[in-house]
Design a protein around this motif. Structure first.
Motif, PDB file in Angstrom:
ATOM      1  N   GLN A   2       0.846  -1.184   0.000  1.00 44.29           N
ATOM      2  CA  GLN A   2       0.000   0.000   0.000  1.00 44.29           C
ATOM      3  C   GLN A   2       0.889   1.245   0.000  1.00 44.29           C
ATOM      4  O   GLN A   2       2.024   1.209   0.471  1.00 44.29           O
ATOM      5  N   TYR A   4       1.760   5.096   1.252  1.00 45.27           N
ATOM      6  CA  TYR A   4       1.605   5.925   2.445  1.00 45.27           C
ATOM      7  C   TYR A   4       2.207   7.293   2.164  1.00 45.27           C
ATOM      8  O   TYR A   4       3.257   7.407   1.531  1.00 45.27           O
ATOM      9  N   ARG A  80       5.902   2.959  -0.412  1.00 44.25           N
ATOM     10  CA  ARG A  80       5.130   1.722  -0.405  1.00 44.25           C
ATOM     11  C   ARG A  80       5.571   0.914   0.810  1.00 44.25           C
ATOM     12  O   ARG A  80       6.767   0.792   1.073  1.00 44.25           O
ATOM     13  N   ASP A  83       2.228  -2.384   5.574  1.00 46.79           N
ATOM     14  CA  ASP A  83       1.166  -1.928   6.469  1.00 46.79           C
ATOM     15  C   ASP A  83       1.607  -0.639   7.168  1.00 46.79           C
ATOM     16  O   ASP A  83       2.736  -0.161   6.964  1.00 46.79           O
ATOM     17  N   PRO A 106      -2.083   6.435   5.442  1.00 46.42           N
ATOM     18  CA  PRO A 106      -2.323   5.514   4.328  1.00 46.42           C
ATOM     19  C   PRO A 106      -3.138   6.210   3.243  1.00 46.42           C
ATOM     20  O   PRO A 106      -3.996   7.037   3.530  1.00 46.42           O
ATOM     21  N   ASN A 109      -6.221   2.609  -1.581  1.00 44.45           N
ATOM     22  CA  ASN A 109      -5.672   1.804  -2.669  1.00 44.45           C
ATOM     23  C   ASN A 109      -6.779   1.155  -3.486  1.00 44.45           C
ATOM     24  O   ASN A 109      -6.518   0.313  -4.319  1.00 44.45           O
TER      25      ASN A 109
END
Length: 121
Positions: A2, A4, A80, A83, A106, A109
């Protein structure tokens, strides 16, 4: 993975000597190069000191200071990570965290109804 957003807050390094600034930048560049090597760096940039602060539709502040020094956003980095905890660990390892505050957020996505440009169909 994900994405950030790391927002760099504060006014650190403003009173540093050129020699100390160079040392800080070397550490930062080394940290960034590690992110690039791991394909975890997406984008980032320092922000210019100029700009406008929109208080409301009618009130624009253009001659600063815009905010308290601790609230100033001096730059951003998009990384990336697997978490939020991993993204936070990257931010903690960033040399900028010694002098600046870093917000870790975050990014969505998955597509949502507010994304632009709208696709017809």
């Amino acid at each position: 993975m994900q994405e950030y957003l790391l927002l760099i807050h504060g006014s650190g390094y403003k009173d540093e000597s050129p020699e100390m600034l160079k040392k800080h930048m070397e550490k930062y560049i080394n940290w960034m190069n590690r992110l690039v090597e791991k394909e975890q760096f997406v984008k980032g940039h320092r922000l210019d000191n100029s700009g406008h602060f929109l208080v409301d539709k009618e009130t624009i502040i253009s001659d600063g200071p815009f905010l308290e020094p601790k609230e100033i956003i001096g730059g951003y980095i998009i990384i990336r990570a697997i978490d939020l905890n991993a993204a936070t660990a990257f931010a903690q390892a960033c040399p900028l965290s010694d002098e600046f505050q870093i917000s870790i957020r975050p990014m969505f996505n998955t597509p949502n109804e507010h994304e632009f440009p709208k696709k017809s169909g």
